[in-house]
Design a protein around this motif. Structure first.
Motif, PDB file in Angstrom:
ATOM      1  N   GLU A  22       4.125  -5.514  -0.255  1.00 37.42           N
ATOM      2  CA  GLU A  22       3.625  -6.101   0.993  1.00 37.42           C
ATOM      3  C   GLU A  22       4.180  -5.387   2.222  1.00 37.42           C
ATOM      4  O   GLU A  22       3.607  -5.466   3.315  1.00 37.42           O
ATOM      5  CB  GLU A  22       3.978  -7.595   1.044  1.00 37.42           C
ATOM      6  CG  GLU A  22       5.441  -7.921   1.336  1.00 37.42           C
ATOM      7  CD  GLU A  22       6.391  -7.643   0.178  1.00 37.42           C
ATOM      8  OE1 GLU A  22       7.616  -7.722   0.389  1.00 37.42           O
ATOM      9  OE2 GLU A  22       5.913  -7.351  -0.936  1.00 37.42           O
ATOM     10  N   ALA A  23       5.288  -4.671   2.055  1.00 41.97           N
ATOM     11  CA  ALA A  23       5.903  -3.910   3.154  1.00 41.97           C
ATOM     12  C   ALA A  23       5.827  -2.417   2.883  1.00 41.97           C
ATOM     13  O   ALA A  23       6.617  -1.643   3.416  1.00 41.97           O
ATOM     14  CB  ALA A  23       7.355  -4.343   3.333  1.00 41.97           C
ATOM     15  N   MET A  24       4.870  -2.005   2.038  1.00 41.93           N
ATOM     16  CA  MET A  24       4.707  -0.601   1.657  1.00 41.93           C
ATOM     17  C   MET A  24       6.000  -0.032   1.076  1.00 41.93           C
ATOM     18  O   MET A  24       6.315   1.139   1.231  1.00 41.93           O
ATOM     19  CB  MET A  24       4.198   0.236   2.835  1.00 41.93           C
ATOM     20  CG  MET A  24       2.836  -0.223   3.355  1.00 41.93           C
ATOM     21  SD  MET A  24       2.120   0.846   4.617  1.00 41.93           S
ATOM     22  CE  MET A  24       1.574   2.239   3.605  1.00 41.93           C
ATOM     23  N   ASN A  25       6.749  -0.907   0.408  1.00 43.39           N
ATOM     24  CA  ASN A  25       8.001  -0.546  -0.253  1.00 43.39           C
ATOM     25  C   ASN A  25       9.004   0.099   0.704  1.00 43.39           C
ATOM     26  O   ASN A  25       9.762   0.999   0.323  1.00 43.39           O
ATOM     27  CB  ASN A  25       7.712   0.359  -1.460  1.00 43.39           C
ATOM     28  CG  ASN A  25       6.927  -0.376  -2.527  1.00 43.39           C
ATOM     29  OD1 ASN A  25       7.305  -1.457  -2.968  1.00 43.39           O
ATOM     30  ND2 ASN A  25       5.791   0.189  -2.921  1.00 43.39           N
ATOM     31  N   ALA A  26       8.991  -0.401   1.949  1.00 43.89           N
ATOM     32  CA  ALA A  26       9.962   0.069   2.939  1.00 43.89           C
ATOM     33  C   ALA A  26      11.365  -0.349   2.530  1.00 43.89           C
ATOM     34  O   ALA A  26      11.574  -1.357   1.842  1.00 43.89           O
ATOM     35  CB  ALA A  26       9.619  -0.512   4.314  1.00 43.89           C
ATOM     36  N   THR A  54       9.290   4.655  -9.772  1.00 41.73           N
ATOM     37  CA  THR A  54       7.952   4.445  -9.247  1.00 41.73           C
ATOM     38  C   THR A  54       7.961   3.207  -8.361  1.00 41.73           C
ATOM     39  O   THR A  54       9.025   2.733  -7.958  1.00 41.73           O
ATOM     40  CB  THR A  54       6.921   4.354 -10.396  1.00 41.73           C
ATOM     41  OG1 THR A  54       5.603   4.380  -9.853  1.00 41.73           O
ATOM     42  CG2 THR A  54       7.133   3.115 -11.252  1.00 41.73           C
ATOM     43  N   ALA A  55       6.782   2.690  -8.018  1.00 40.70           N
ATOM     44  CA  ALA A  55       6.720   1.576  -7.075  1.00 40.70           C
ATOM     45  C   ALA A  55       5.534   0.683  -7.365  1.00 40.70           C
ATOM     46  O   ALA A  55       4.549   1.099  -7.989  1.00 40.70           O
ATOM     47  CB  ALA A  55       6.630   2.111  -5.640  1.00 40.70           C
ATOM     48  N   ALA A  56       5.645  -0.548  -6.902  1.00 41.01           N
ATOM     49  CA  ALA A  56       4.576  -1.524  -7.083  1.00 41.01           C
ATOM     50  C   ALA A  56       3.474  -1.303  -6.053  1.00 41.01           C
ATOM     51  O   ALA A  56       3.715  -0.816  -4.952  1.00 41.01           O
ATOM     52  CB  ALA A  56       5.146  -2.938  -6.954  1.00 41.01           C
ATOM     53  N   GLY A  57       2.258  -1.684  -6.420  1.00 39.66           N
ATOM     54  CA  GLY A  57       1.127  -1.559  -5.506  1.00 39.66           C
ATOM     55  C   GLY A  57       0.504  -0.184  -5.570  1.00 39.66           C
ATOM     56  O   GLY A  57       0.937   0.691  -6.320  1.00 39.66           O
ATOM     57  N   GLN A  58      -0.525   0.014  -4.760  1.00 40.08           N
ATOM     58  CA  GLN A  58      -1.222   1.299  -4.718  1.00 40.08           C
ATOM     59  C   GLN A  58      -1.152   1.977  -3.358  1.00 40.08           C
ATOM     60  O   GLN A  58      -1.419   3.174  -3.258  1.00 40.08           O
ATOM     61  CB  GLN A  58      -2.695   1.106  -5.108  1.00 40.08           C
ATOM     62  CG  GLN A  58      -2.890   0.700  -6.570  1.00 40.08           C
ATOM     63  CD  GLN A  58      -4.356   0.634  -6.946  1.00 40.08           C
ATOM     64  OE1 GLN A  58      -5.178   0.110  -6.195  1.00 40.08           O
ATOM     65  NE2 GLN A  58      -4.700   1.162  -8.112  1.00 40.08           N
ATOM     66  N   ARG A  59      -0.762   1.235  -2.327  1.00 35.29           N
ATOM     67  CA  ARG A  59      -0.759   1.823  -0.981  1.00 35.29           C
ATOM     68  C   ARG A  59       0.392   2.784  -0.762  1.00 35.29           C
ATOM     69  O   ARG A  59       0.232   3.815  -0.120  1.00 35.29           O
ATOM     70  CB  ARG A  59      -0.687   0.713   0.075  1.00 35.29           C
ATOM     71  CG  ARG A  59      -1.898  -0.186   0.138  1.00 35.29           C
ATOM     72  CD  ARG A  59      -1.674  -1.295   1.155  1.00 35.29           C
ATOM     73  NE  ARG A  59      -1.451  -0.776   2.498  1.00 35.29           N
ATOM     74  CZ  ARG A  59      -0.761  -1.415   3.436  1.00 35.29           C
ATOM     75  NH1 ARG A  59      -0.185  -2.582   3.171  1.00 35.29           N
ATOM     76  NH2 ARG A  59      -0.627  -0.888   4.628  1.00 35.29           N
ATOM     77  N   ALA A  60       1.569   2.433  -1.299  1.00 31.16           N
ATOM     78  CA  ALA A  60       2.746   3.219  -0.953  1.00 31.16           C
ATOM     79  C   ALA A  60       3.734   3.312  -2.092  1.00 31.16           C
ATOM     80  O   ALA A  60       3.987   2.333  -2.796  1.00 31.16           O
ATOM     81  CB  ALA A  60       3.435   2.620   0.273  1.00 31.16           C
ATOM     82  N   PHE A  61       4.303   4.491  -2.244  1.00 31.44           N
ATOM     83  CA  PHE A  61       5.471   4.693  -3.087  1.00 31.44           C
ATOM     84  C   PHE A  61       6.690   4.172  -2.327  1.00 31.44           C
ATOM     85  O   PHE A  61       7.427   3.325  -2.809  1.00 31.44           O
ATOM     86  CB  PHE A  61       5.607   6.189  -3.396  1.00 31.44           C
ATOM     87  CG  PHE A  61       6.882   6.564  -4.106  1.00 31.44           C
ATOM     88  CD1 PHE A  61       7.060   6.276  -5.442  1.00 31.44           C
ATOM     89  CD2 PHE A  61       7.893   7.243  -3.428  1.00 31.44           C
ATOM     90  CE1 PHE A  61       8.236   6.638  -6.102  1.00 31.44           C
ATOM     91  CE2 PHE A  61       9.057   7.613  -4.068  1.00 31.44           C
ATOM     92  CZ  PHE A  61       9.240   7.301  -5.410  1.00 31.44           C
ATOM     93  N   GLY A 110       6.918   8.703 -10.259  1.00 32.45           N
ATOM     94  CA  GLY A 110       5.504   8.362 -10.308  1.00 32.45           C
ATOM     95  C   GLY A 110       5.089   7.914  -8.917  1.00 32.45           C
ATOM     96  O   GLY A 110       5.316   6.771  -8.535  1.00 32.45           O
ATOM     97  N   VAL A 111       4.511   8.837  -8.145  1.00 35.20           N
ATOM     98  CA  VAL A 111       4.213   8.583  -6.733  1.00 35.20           C
ATOM     99  C   VAL A 111       2.823   7.979  -6.621  1.00 35.20           C
ATOM    100  O   VAL A 111       1.817   8.681  -6.681  1.00 35.20           O
ATOM    101  CB  VAL A 111       4.342   9.884  -5.907  1.00 35.20           C
ATOM    102  CG1 VAL A 111       4.102   9.591  -4.420  1.00 35.20           C
ATOM    103  CG2 VAL A 111       5.718  10.511  -6.109  1.00 35.20           C
ATOM    104  N   ASN A 112       2.779   6.672  -6.447  1.00 38.66           N
ATOM    105  CA  ASN A 112       1.526   5.922  -6.489  1.00 38.66           C
ATOM    106  C   ASN A 112       0.806   5.828  -5.154  1.00 38.66           C
ATOM    107  O   ASN A 112      -0.364   5.456  -5.104  1.00 38.66           O
ATOM    108  CB  ASN A 112       1.800   4.502  -6.986  1.00 38.66           C
ATOM    109  CG  ASN A 112       2.894   3.834  -6.173  1.00 38.66           C
ATOM    110  OD1 ASN A 112       4.008   4.354  -6.090  1.00 38.66           O
ATOM    111  ND2 ASN A 112       2.593   2.695  -5.570  1.00 38.66           N
ATOM    112  N   GLY A 113       1.493   6.160  -4.067  1.00 35.87           N
ATOM    113  CA  GLY A 113       0.882   6.055  -2.743  1.00 35.87           C
ATOM    114  C   GLY A 113       1.685   6.862  -1.744  1.00 35.87           C
ATOM    115  O   GLY A 113       2.342   7.847  -2.101  1.00 35.87           O
ATOM    116  N   VAL A 114       1.666   6.439  -0.499  1.00 41.33           N
ATOM    117  CA  VAL A 114       2.353   7.177   0.562  1.00 41.33           C
ATOM    118  C   VAL A 114       3.852   7.269   0.291  1.00 41.33           C
ATOM    119  O   VAL A 114       4.507   6.274  -0.028  1.00 41.33           O
ATOM    120  CB  VAL A 114       2.122   6.491   1.924  1.00 41.33           C
ATOM    121  CG1 VAL A 114       2.916   7.201   3.020  1.00 41.33           C
ATOM    122  CG2 VAL A 114       0.637   6.482   2.272  1.00 41.33           C
TER     123      VAL A 114
END
Length: 267
Positions: A22-26, A54-61, A110-114
Motif C-alpha cells: 500500500e506504500a509501494m514498499n517504502a 522480493t516484494a508484495a504487490g505489482q506496483r513496486a519492489f 525478484g524485482v516485481n515493480g519500481v
C-alpha cells in the motif's frame, strides 16, 4: 520481526518479502529494522543456501525511503538541533547492503515493480536480478538533494560502468525493464505475472547447488574488481583450494564420472 517484512526458510532457501504494498514498499523505520534483521539472519544461518529478496504487490519492489515519515523526522531533528534522521544509513542501509553482497551464498532479487533509491541499491546488491517486464529503476537520490547510499555508489559503476553510473546518479530518470536488461542491471526480464515463480525457480536451483563454490565466486569477483591481476590470481588460488576441499566438489566429480546429476549438500 515486523509484518512489513516476511521471512521464511524452506529447504535451504530463505525468502524475504518487503510487505508494504500500500506504500509501494517504502522503507519506514520498522521496515528497515525488519529488513536488516532478516538479511542478517539469512546470512548467519548455515541452513540457508540461497536467498530470494522480493516484494508484495505489482506496483513496486521498493521506492526507497518513506518520505512521509522522513519529513516528520527531519522536522523533529530541526527542533531538537540533532541529525539523528540520517543515521539510518549507518544503522540500516549499510548493514543490509553489506549482508547481501558479502554473505557466502547467492542472493536473487525478484524485482516485481519500481525499484528506486535504496530499493534500487538493494536490488543491485543481489547477485542475480530477475525483473518483471513492467518494472522500472530510478536512482532518485539527486532528485531529493541527497547523495547515493545503500551501496549503489559501489555496485552501480561495477554493473554498468562509471560513465553510465554518473549519468543515472546525476540525472535521475526512470529506466524500463528492457533498458535495464540492455545495461546489465537485469539478468532476466519475464512477464509480470510470472515474476515470483521464475524468481523462486532460479533461487531454488541455487539453493540446491554447490554453496561453497558460489560463495567463493562472489568473493573472487568482488576482490578482482579492486585488486591487481597478481593479487587476484593469489586470491583465486586461495578460494579454489577452499572449494576443492568441499564435500560438494567430491560429490560433483564422482557424479561426473558416474554420468549422474550431483546432489549437493551445501558444504
Amino acid at each position: 520481526m515486523a509484518d512489513t517484512v516476511l521471512y521464511e526458510v524452506n529447504d535451504g532457501l530463505a525468502t524475504i518479502v518487503l510487505n508494504r504494498p500500500e506504500a509501494m514498499n517504502a522503507l519506514n523505520i520498522a521496515t528497515k529494522v525488519a529488513l536488516r534483521d532478516a538479511v542478517q539472519a539469512a546470512a548467519a544461518d548455515e541452513a540457508v543456501r540461497a536467498v530470494l529478496l522480493t516484494a508484495a504487490g505489482q506496483r513496486a519492489f521498493c521506492v526507497g525511503q518513506d518520505l512521509k515519515e522522513h519529513i516528520g523526522l527531519l522536522a523533529s531533528d530541526r527542533e531538537a538541533g540533532t541529525g539523528h534522521t540520517m543515521s539510518t544509513v549507518r544503522e540500516h542501509y549499510n548493514p543490509v547492503a553489506r549482508a547481501l553482497t558479502e554473505m557466502r551464498k547467492p542472493v536473487v532479487a525478484g524485482v516485481n515493480g519500481v525499484a528506486a533509491g535504496a530499493g534500487f541499491g538493494f536490488a543491485l546488491a543481489a547477485d542475480y536480478r530477475i525483473v518483471a517486464d513492467t518494472a522500472a529503476f530510478n536512482t532518485s537520490f539527486a532528485g531529493v538533494a541527497l547523495t547515493a547510499d545503500s551501496g549503489i555508489s559501489w555496485t552501480l559503476p561495477r554493473v554498468i560502468g562509471p560513465g553510465r553510473a554518473a549519468d543515472l546518479l546525476l540525472f535521475p530518470r526512470s529506466i524500463t525493464a528492457q533498458e535495464a536488461y540492455e545495461l546489465g542491471i537485469a539478468n532476466r526480464v519475464v512477464p509480470s505475472a510470472d515474476l515470483r515463480a521464475e524468481a523462486e525457480k532460479v533461487a531454488r536451483a541455487l539453493a540446491e547447488g554447490p554453496t561453497v563454490a558460489y560463495g567463493a565466486i562472489k568473493e573472487a569477483m568482488a576482490y578482482g574488481l579492486s585488486h591487481s591481476l597478481a593479487e587476484t590470481l593469489e586470491k583465486e588460488d586461495e578460494l579454489q583450494t577452499r572449494a576443492g576441499s568441499s564435500e560438494d566438489h567430491a560429490i560433483a566429480v564422482q557424479a561426473f564420472v558416474n554420468k549422474e546429476k550431483p546432489k549437493y549438500l551445501g558444504r
